[in-house]
Write an enzyme that holds these catalytic residues in place. Structure first.
Site, short mmCIF file in Angstrom:
data_model
loop_
_atom_site.label_atom_id
_atom_site.label_comp_id
_atom_site.label_asym_id
_atom_site.label_seq_id
_atom_site.Cartn_x
_atom_site.Cartn_y
_atom_site.Cartn_z
N SER A 1 0.79 -1.24 0.00
CA SER A 1 0.00 0.00 0.00
C SER A 1 0.82 1.29 0.00
CB SER A 1 -0.95 0.01 1.20
OG SER A 1 -2.00 -0.90 0.99
N LYS B 1 -0.19 3.71 -2.62
CA LYS B 1 -1.26 4.72 -2.54
C LYS B 1 -0.74 6.16 -2.53
CE LYS B 1 -4.72 1.68 -0.41
NZ LYS B 1 -4.02 0.44 -0.10
N SER C 1 -5.65 3.35 4.67
CA SER C 1 -5.22 2.40 3.63
C SER C 1 -6.40 1.60 3.07
CB SER C 1 -4.16 1.44 4.19
OG SER C 1 -3.29 1.01 3.15
N LYS D 1 2.97 6.59 5.41
CA LYS D 1 2.18 5.55 4.72
C LYS D 1 2.70 4.18 5.10
CE LYS D 1 -1.18 4.13 2.41
NZ LYS D 1 -1.28 3.12 3.48
#
Length: 356
Positions: free
Chosen positions: A135, A138, A192, A299
Site C-alpha cells: 500500500s 497509494k 489504507s 504511509k
C-alpha cells in the site's frame, strides 16, 4: 551273660531285623548319607550358581541403571548446552540489533534514511533491491489524483468493480457507499482503504488503464527508473520499487499539502448513506498520534509478498529526513525500527556536535 544275649536277640527279633537286614540297613544308611551329601553338595552348588546368577543380574541391572543415569545426565548436559547456545544466539542478536554510530540497529530488510536537507544518505540497507511495496503504492495514487486537478468535492460511489478479488481483503466501505473524492483520498491514505483507492482509479476521466499509465509516467518523471505500478491499491505484488526510489516518491509526496494533511490525520468519521450510522476510521501508523513525532508524510503497507512496510517524512532534531522501511517481520517491527532510527539520529547528531 545268657540273659544279655537273649535280650539283644529278643530286641532284634522284636524289631523284625535279621543280620543280613542289619547289614543291608547299614549299607542303605551309607547310601542315604552319600546321597544326602551329594544332594547337599548339589544344593550348595546350585545355591552358588543361583547367587552368581543373581550377582550377574544385579551387575547387569547396575549397568543398565548406570547407563540410564548416564543417559539422563547426558540429556541434562545437552539441554543445558542447547539452552546456553540459544542464550548466546539471543545475546548475539541483541548485540546485532543494538544501535551504533554507524548503524541504527533496524530489523527491516530494505532501509534508507535520507537527510532531505542536503541529500545525504544517512543509512542504507539493500537500498537498491526491488521488492513489492504493497500500500505504499497509494502515495502514487494520491499524486496522480491530485495532479489531474479533479474536484475533491465530487461524489463517488463504491461499486462491485472496487471489490478486491485478488487477495479477497475485506472493507468497511460497502457497495453503494457514497463519499466525496476528497474523502476517498483521505481514507485511502490514512486508513489504507483499498476500495477507496480502487474507486479513485476507476472514476478517472480517461479510465482505470489511463490512471495506471499516469502512475508509471509519474514514477519515471521522479527518477524512479526501476519502479513499476499495475494497480492503484498495492494489492498486487507486481507493484515494485526500491528503498532508494521510494525515498524520491516520499519527497515528492511531501510537496502536496493534501497528502501531508491526510496521511497525518489520526482518524476520520462520517455518517454512512447505507446504514445511517457513524463510521470511524483510524490511521494505520500509530506514530502520528505521538506528540514527540513531527511527521510530514506517513504511509504503511502490507501484503505477504512485501512484508510490513512504512515510509515517512519527519523532522528529527531539526533535520527533515525521509525514512523507508521495507519487509519488516512482525506486527510492530516497522514501528520499532522507526523509533530506533529517530533515537539513532538524535544520538549521532549529539555525538557529532560534541566531536565538532
Amino acid at each position: 551273660m545268657l540273659y544279655r544275649i537273649f535280650s539283644c536277640c529278643t530286641l532284634v527279633a522284636a524289631l523284625g531285623l535279621t543280620a543280613p537286614a542289619i547289614a543291608a540297613a547299614n549299607t542303605d544308611h551309607k547310601t542315604v548319607t552319600k546321597s544326602s551329601a551329594k544332594k547337599s553338595t548339589a544344593a550348595v552348588s546350585k545355591a552358588k550358581t543361583s547367587k552368581a546368577a543373581k550377582t550377574s543380574k544385579t551387575a547387569k541391572k547396575s549397568k543398565v541403571v548406570s547407563k540410564a543415569v548416564a543417559k539422563s545426565s547426558n540429556k541434562q548436559i545437552t539441554s543445558r548446552a542447547i539452552a546456553n547456545a540459544r542464550k548466546d544466539v539471543s545475546v548475539s542478536r541483541a548485540l546485532a540489533m543494538s544501535s551504533t554510530l554507524d548503524n541504527p540497529g533496524v530489523q527491516s530488510v530494505g532501509v534508507l534514511v535520507l537527510n532531505e536537507q542536503n541529500g545525504e544518505i544517512m543509512y542504507e540497507k539493500n537500498a537498491d533491491s526491488l521488492t513489492p511495496i504493497a500500500s505504499i503504492t497509494k502515495l502514487m495514487t494520491a499524486m496522480v489524483t491530485l495532479d489531474a486537478q479533479l474536484p475533491l468535492n465530487e461524489l463517488l460511489t463504491i461499486s462491485q468493480a472496487d471489490v478486491d478479488t485478488l487477495k479477497n481483503t475485506s472493507s468497511r466501505l460497502t457497495i453503494g457507499t457514497t463519499l466525496t473524492r476528497g474523502e476517498l483520498l483521505l481514507l485511502a491514505l490514512m486508513a489504507s482503504e483499498n476500495r477507496a483507492a480502487a474507486a479513485l482509479a476507476r472514476t478517472f476521466p480517461a479510465g482505470q488503464a489511463a490512471f495506471i499509465r499516469k502512475m508509471n509516467e509519474k514514477a519515471q518523471s521522479l527518477g524512479m527508473r526501476n519502479s513499476r505500478f499495475y494497480d492503484s491499491t498495492g494489492l498486487t505484488p507486481n507493484n515494485i520499487s526500491t528503498p532508494r526510489e521510494l525515498a524520491l516518491m516520499v519527497k515528492a509526496a511531501h510537496r502536496y499539502p493534501e497528502i501531508h494533511d491526510f496521511t497525518t490525520s489520526s482518524e476520520y468519521s462520517f455518517i454512512s448513506n447505507q446504514s445511517g450510522r457513524s463510521m470511524a476510521f483510524h490511521n494505520t501508523n500509530p506514530l502520528v498520534k505521538e506528540v514527540d513525532w513531527n511527521i510530514g508524510v506517513s504511509k504503511t503497507g502490507f501484503i505477504n509478498e512485501a512484508g510490513r512496510c512504512l515510509v515517512m517524512q519527519a523532522t528529527i532534531n531539526g533535520t527533515p529526513v525521509v525514512i523507508v522501511l521495507l519487509d519488516s517481520s512482525g506486527k510492530y517491527t516497522r514501528i520499532g525500527d522507526a523509533q530506533r532510527v529517530r533515537k539513532w539520529i538524535e544520538t549521532t547528531s549529539t555525538s557529532r556536535l560534541r566531536a565538532g
